[in-house]
Design a protein around this motif. Structure first.
Motif, mmCIF file in Angstrom:
data_model
loop_
_atom_site.group_PDB
_atom_site.id
_atom_site.type_symbol
_atom_site.label_atom_id
_atom_site.label_comp_id
_atom_site.label_asym_id
_atom_site.label_seq_id
_atom_site.Cartn_x
_atom_site.Cartn_y
_atom_site.Cartn_z
ATOM 1 N N ASP A 238 -4.390 14.526 5.018
ATOM 2 C CA ASP A 238 -4.353 13.071 5.145
ATOM 3 C C ASP A 238 -2.985 12.590 4.676
ATOM 4 O O ASP A 238 -2.413 13.165 3.748
ATOM 5 N N ILE A 239 -2.468 11.537 5.329
ATOM 6 C CA ILE A 239 -1.237 10.896 4.859
ATOM 7 C C ILE A 239 -1.588 9.483 4.410
ATOM 8 O O ILE A 239 -2.197 8.724 5.177
ATOM 9 N N HIS A 240 -1.237 9.147 3.176
ATOM 10 C CA HIS A 240 -1.432 7.783 2.688
ATOM 11 C C HIS A 240 -0.081 7.127 2.450
ATOM 12 O O HIS A 240 0.793 7.718 1.812
ATOM 13 N N LEU A 241 0.069 5.906 2.953
ATOM 14 C CA LEU A 241 1.289 5.152 2.688
ATOM 15 C C LEU A 241 1.163 4.483 1.327
ATOM 16 O O LEU A 241 0.112 3.934 0.992
ATOM 17 N N HIS A 242 2.220 4.540 0.563
ATOM 18 C CA HIS A 242 2.216 3.934 -0.774
ATOM 19 C C HIS A 242 3.485 3.110 -0.897
ATOM 20 O O HIS A 242 4.588 3.646 -0.818
ATOM 21 N N ARG A 243 3.336 1.819 -1.091
ATOM 22 C CA ARG A 243 4.520 0.951 -1.118
ATOM 23 C C ARG A 243 5.071 0.781 -2.525
ATOM 24 O O ARG A 243 4.320 0.607 -3.479
ATOM 25 N N GLY A 244 6.384 0.833 -2.635
ATOM 26 C CA GLY A 244 7.053 0.631 -3.915
ATOM 27 C C GLY A 244 7.130 -0.845 -4.263
ATOM 28 O O GLY A 244 6.475 -1.686 -3.634
ATOM 29 N N ALA A 245 7.941 -1.171 -5.275
ATOM 30 C CA ALA A 245 8.054 -2.564 -5.709
ATOM 31 C C ALA A 245 9.490 -2.882 -6.123
ATOM 32 O O ALA A 245 9.738 -3.483 -7.159
ATOM 33 N N CYS A 246 10.441 -2.419 -5.298
ATOM 34 C CA CYS A 246 11.841 -2.789 -5.460
ATOM 35 C C CYS A 246 12.485 -2.232 -6.738
ATOM 36 O O CYS A 246 13.043 -2.995 -7.532
ATOM 37 N N ALA A 247 12.413 -0.961 -6.942
ATOM 38 C CA ALA A 247 13.107 -0.335 -8.070
ATOM 39 C C ALA A 247 13.810 0.930 -7.583
ATOM 40 O O ALA A 247 13.164 1.864 -7.115
ATOM 41 N N TYR A 248 15.139 0.932 -7.702
ATOM 42 C CA TYR A 248 15.987 2.048 -7.252
ATOM 43 C C TYR A 248 15.560 3.385 -7.848
ATOM 44 O O TYR A 248 15.592 4.420 -7.189
ATOM 45 N N ILE A 249 15.131 3.350 -9.097
ATOM 46 C CA ILE A 249 14.827 4.592 -9.806
ATOM 47 C C ILE A 249 13.665 5.363 -9.167
ATOM 48 O O ILE A 249 13.515 6.566 -9.369
ATOM 49 N N CYS A 250 12.847 4.671 -8.362
ATOM 50 C CA CYS A 250 11.731 5.359 -7.703
ATOM 51 C C CYS A 250 12.200 6.359 -6.652
ATOM 52 O O CYS A 250 11.402 7.140 -6.142
ATOM 53 N N GLY A 251 13.492 6.363 -6.329
ATOM 54 C CA GLY A 251 14.015 7.371 -5.428
ATOM 55 C C GLY A 251 14.266 8.696 -6.134
ATOM 56 O O GLY A 251 14.419 9.733 -5.492
ATOM 57 N N GLU A 252 14.320 8.677 -7.462
ATOM 58 C CA GLU A 252 14.423 9.921 -8.241
ATOM 59 C C GLU A 252 13.042 10.560 -8.181
ATOM 60 O O GLU A 252 12.034 9.891 -8.418
ATOM 61 N N GLU A 253 12.965 11.863 -7.868
ATOM 62 C CA GLU A 253 11.657 12.380 -7.466
ATOM 63 C C GLU A 253 10.588 12.293 -8.549
ATOM 64 O O GLU A 253 9.419 12.054 -8.225
ATOM 65 N N THR A 254 10.959 12.452 -9.808
ATOM 66 C CA THR A 254 9.901 12.341 -10.819
ATOM 67 C C THR A 254 9.630 10.876 -11.185
ATOM 68 O O THR A 254 8.528 10.541 -11.615
ATOM 69 N N GLY A 255 10.609 10.007 -10.973
ATOM 70 C CA GLY A 255 10.359 8.573 -11.098
ATOM 71 C C GLY A 255 9.384 8.132 -10.016
ATOM 72 O O GLY A 255 8.467 7.338 -10.249
ATOM 73 N N LEU A 256 9.591 8.672 -8.831
ATOM 74 C CA LEU A 256 8.688 8.378 -7.711
ATOM 75 C C LEU A 256 7.257 8.801 -8.055
ATOM 76 O O LEU A 256 6.299 8.053 -7.816
ATOM 77 N N ILE A 257 7.129 9.985 -8.635
ATOM 78 C CA ILE A 257 5.794 10.490 -8.974
ATOM 79 C C ILE A 257 5.125 9.594 -10.018
ATOM 80 O O ILE A 257 3.954 9.224 -9.890
ATOM 81 N N TYR B 13 1.497 11.827 0.241
ATOM 82 C CA TYR B 13 1.735 10.432 -0.124
ATOM 83 C C TYR B 13 3.123 10.046 0.354
ATOM 84 O O TYR B 13 4.112 10.653 -0.055
ATOM 85 N N PHE B 14 3.146 9.065 1.229
ATOM 86 C CA PHE B 14 4.425 8.608 1.779
ATOM 87 C C PHE B 14 4.855 7.399 0.970
ATOM 88 O O PHE B 14 4.324 6.305 1.131
ATOM 89 N N TYR B 15 5.789 7.609 0.057
ATOM 90 C CA TYR B 15 6.261 6.527 -0.809
ATOM 91 C C TYR B 15 7.371 5.780 -0.078
ATOM 92 O O TYR B 15 8.439 6.314 0.175
ATOM 93 N N LEU B 16 7.085 4.529 0.257
ATOM 94 C CA LEU B 16 8.011 3.750 1.072
ATOM 95 C C LEU B 16 8.467 2.528 0.293
ATOM 96 O O LEU B 16 7.639 1.810 -0.285
ATOM 97 N N ARG B 17 9.764 2.268 0.302
ATOM 98 C CA ARG B 17 10.239 1.093 -0.440
ATOM 99 C C ARG B 17 9.627 -0.165 0.171
ATOM 100 O O ARG B 17 9.446 -0.265 1.387
ATOM 101 N N TYR B 18 9.325 -1.121 -0.687
ATOM 102 C CA TYR B 18 8.613 -2.323 -0.251
ATOM 103 C C TYR B 18 9.382 -3.081 0.829
ATOM 104 O O TYR B 18 8.803 -3.655 1.754
ATOM 105 N N GLU B 19 10.712 -3.055 0.714
ATOM 106 C CA GLU B 19 11.559 -3.839 1.609
ATOM 107 C C GLU B 19 11.392 -3.442 3.074
ATOM 108 O O GLU B 19 11.749 -4.209 3.962
ATOM 109 N N TYR B 20 10.888 -2.248 3.326
ATOM 110 C CA TYR B 20 10.774 -1.762 4.695
ATOM 111 C C TYR B 20 9.397 -2.110 5.276
ATOM 112 O O TYR B 20 8.606 -1.232 5.630
ATOM 113 N N GLY B 21 9.124 -3.414 5.397
ATOM 114 C CA GLY B 21 7.831 -3.864 5.911
ATOM 115 C C GLY B 21 7.591 -3.426 7.339
ATOM 116 O O GLY B 21 6.488 -3.033 7.711
ATOM 117 N N ARG B 22 8.649 -3.497 8.136
ATOM 118 C CA ARG B 22 8.474 -3.089 9.532
ATOM 119 C C ARG B 22 8.184 -1.589 9.622
ATOM 120 O O ARG B 22 7.335 -1.155 10.391
#
Lengths: 443, 159
Positions: free
Chosen positions: A161-180, A122-131
């Protein structure tokens, strides 16, 4: 040391069609994966261990050791999460590397997946990185077409398989268990550890979370070998048996008051001064640096007389900073008020605290309020004492919070009061108001 | 009458096979709903919950954690413009940019212009500090922008 360094991670930046799989392969891409698939998964892990690669996301944990924490012989699903939630102020290296060379990162994901026997990534990508999102989606489609993803990759018997998963603008999602937690569809409240994700992570299964730049390093380590990787950077300190060294090159983000902000790749260990003067065109407007953030604002500040600090995994810590962090260097010139700078950092952490732990939720909010009061010309010396108290009591280091966000909130306060205290005292005594404008939220 | 169209429901269902459970589709589903409706109305929360076999409270809990989603009382304009105020942008005029854009458009951060064209938001670090001050329009970053650039890009240049 740095004048003729040939970039590795950034070698394809700016080249025509650099996001396509064909140009990537023409430049030798996917050789690392082919070499990995010819080995046993454990040999791949051993190769990464031998390289002494340390995670590039901020904590600097030994990547191979992290992979070794997975339970042996586990037969259920294992997940690999890619942390592309890059949100630490000053940091943009993941964005550039994904936009300019997505396959270098994706190749590292397949290699790491094979080594860890991951069944899904699961590729967790911050929402801001649309490109980045669109670039990655196209690159992933190209990989499936060439069987670098999907069932039985290149006849190896390994499937991913790799799935892209977009975040929703929250810094805490960069903490690995917050991300999970966020990936699972919940509020991104970091988990109490242990258990660490390698034992119980996403969907309660063993999970590895690795940063984007770390995975790009894995690609090159598999292609060129662990010995090559160790020819770059700062070797282990022979007098310190616990030092893991600072091997490899690093993507340094330079922003703030320099003539040429940007991203440069250099061997770990370059000093802040070299970075500013030789790679960022010097401080702008012929001014001097007053303070320099060594690795994202949560790492604190270097003062003007600490600019010869090497930016490797140990240097910033020796200068009283929290660490190397994301190696995002922010230069603050001598016309800037540290009161404004510290207010900005406190406001950031107050905005981004997830609210789960009381010391962090209250400490970040109150430090921003106190700094606001000081900026209004209504501060007292007692306020500095309060800030000092907050900075010493919130975080995992004093042991009052679940995750490290509060340590990152505390460190700029600590460093500012240690290194720039006279400026704060003078500002309070003068009764001046800050000249910086601020707009207030409507809601 | 359901607020989610069949097409939207199908797009949400298309995500199910990617995850071991349906709860993980919460964020993708909320993104899809907000993209189409410019907000996530209460009825949509209930309908998403039903699709994902969850209680509406679970969806609402997640939705409300992220400042990103809007309820039906505050729908987004046609464009959403985020202006960064974190340290690297502040050092190069980010706060000033935000203040001036708000002044010119007579809005506060979070507001939408009366004609429904553009919603102005303040943002924490957008990850484009090499081009500070920077903004995000919907999900595309724009680097090194001036007040005039922002107004033009937001379609609010000159009347």
């Amino acid at each position: 040391m740095s004048e003729a360094f040939e970039p590795i991670l950034l070698r394809r930046v700016g080249k025509p069609n650099n996001t396509s799989i064909d140009t990537y392969m023409a430049d030798g891409g996917y050789n690392g994966l082919k070499k990995a698939l010819a080995m046993q998964p454990d040999e791949v892990t051993q190769t990464v261990i031998k390289s002494n690669l340390r995670g590039r996301g901020g904590a600097g944990f030994h990547t191979g050791s992290k992979w070794m924490f997975l339970p042996k012989g586990y037969t259920g699903p294992i997940y690999l999460c890619i942390n592309g939630d890059e949100s630490e102020p000053g940091t943009f290296n993941n964005r550039v590397i994904i936009e300019e060379d997505p396959h270098q990162v994706l190749e590292g994901i397949v290699i790491a997946g094979y080594a860890t026997r991951a069944t899904t990534a699961y590729f967790y990508l911050r929402y801001e990185y649309g490109r980045c999102y669109r670039t990655l989606q196209k690159a992933i489609d190209e990989m499936y077409a060439k069987n670098f993803l999907g069932k039985n990759i290149l006849g190896s018997g390994y499937s991913l398989d790799i799935h892209l998963h977009r975040g929703a603008c929250a810094y805490i999602c960069g903490e690995e268990t917050g991300l999970i937690e966020s990936l699972e569809g919940k509020r991104a409240w970091p988990r109490i550890k242990p258990p660490f994700p390698a034992i119980e992570g996403a969907f309660r299964r063993p999970t590895i979370v690795n940063n984007v730049e770390t995975l790009a390093c894995v690609t090159n380590i598999l292609d060129r070998g662990p010995e090559w990787f160790q020819t770059i950077g700062v070797p282990k300190d022979p007098n310190n048996p616990r030092d893991a060294g600072s091997y490899g090159s690093k993507l340094y983000c330079i922003s703030g008051h320099v003539n040429k902000p940007g991203l440069v790749e250099l061997p770990l260990g370059i000093t802040a001064r070299q970075l500013i003067d030789q790679h960022a065109g010097g401080v702008w407007k012929d001014r001097k640096a007053k303070a320099v953030v060594p690795g994202g604002i949560s790492m604190g500040f270097l003062s003007a007389d600490e600019l010869d600090t090497p930016l490797d995994f140990n240097g910033p810590g020796r200068a009283g900073c929290l660490g190397l962090g994301t190696a995002a260097v922010i230069v603050i010139d001598d016309h800037t008020s540290m009161v404004d700078v510290l207010y900005n950092t406190c406001r950031f952490f107050a905005h981004e605290s997830c609210g789960q732990c009381t010391p962090c939720r209250e400490g970040t909010a109150w430090s921003a309020k106190i700094l606001h009061r000081i900026r209004q010309g209504e501060g007292t010396m007692e306020d500095l004492q309060k800030l000092d108290d907050i900075s010493k009591t919130i975080g995992t280091i004093p042991g009052t919070t679940i995750c490290g966000l509060a340590d990152g909130a505390a460190w700029p306060i600590k460093n500012a009061l240690q290194k720039f205290r006279p400026e704060f005292e003078e500002f309070i005594r003068s009764g001046r108001k800050s000249e910086m404008r601020e707009v207030v939220l409507a809601h | 009458m359901s607020v989610l169209s069949e097409g939207l429901r199908q797009k949400i269902r298309d995500h199910f096979s990617r995850y071991p459970n349906k709860q993980a589709v919460t964020l993708p589903a909320l993104h899809l709903v907000q993209q189409e409706l410019k907000c996530v109305p209460t009825e949509a929360v209930e309908e998403v919950a039903e699709l994902l076999d969850l209680a509406p409270a679970q969806i609402f809990d997640t939705l409300s954690f992220y400042g990103f989603f809007r309820d039906e009382d505050r729908p987004l304009g046609k464009k959403r413009v985020w202006i960064c105020r974190s340290l690297p942008c502040m050092l190069r005029g980010g706060d000033q940019l935000l203040a001036e854009v708000c002044e010119k458009l007579h809005v506060s951060p979070g507001d939408t212009t009366p004609n429904g064209e553009v919603t102005i938001e303040l943002a924490e670090c957008l990850g484009a500090c090499d081009g500070a001050p920077c903004i995000l329009i919907d999900d595309e970053l724009k680097l090194n922008v001036s007040v005039e650039d922002v107004l033009r890009l937001a379609g609010e240049g000159h009347e």
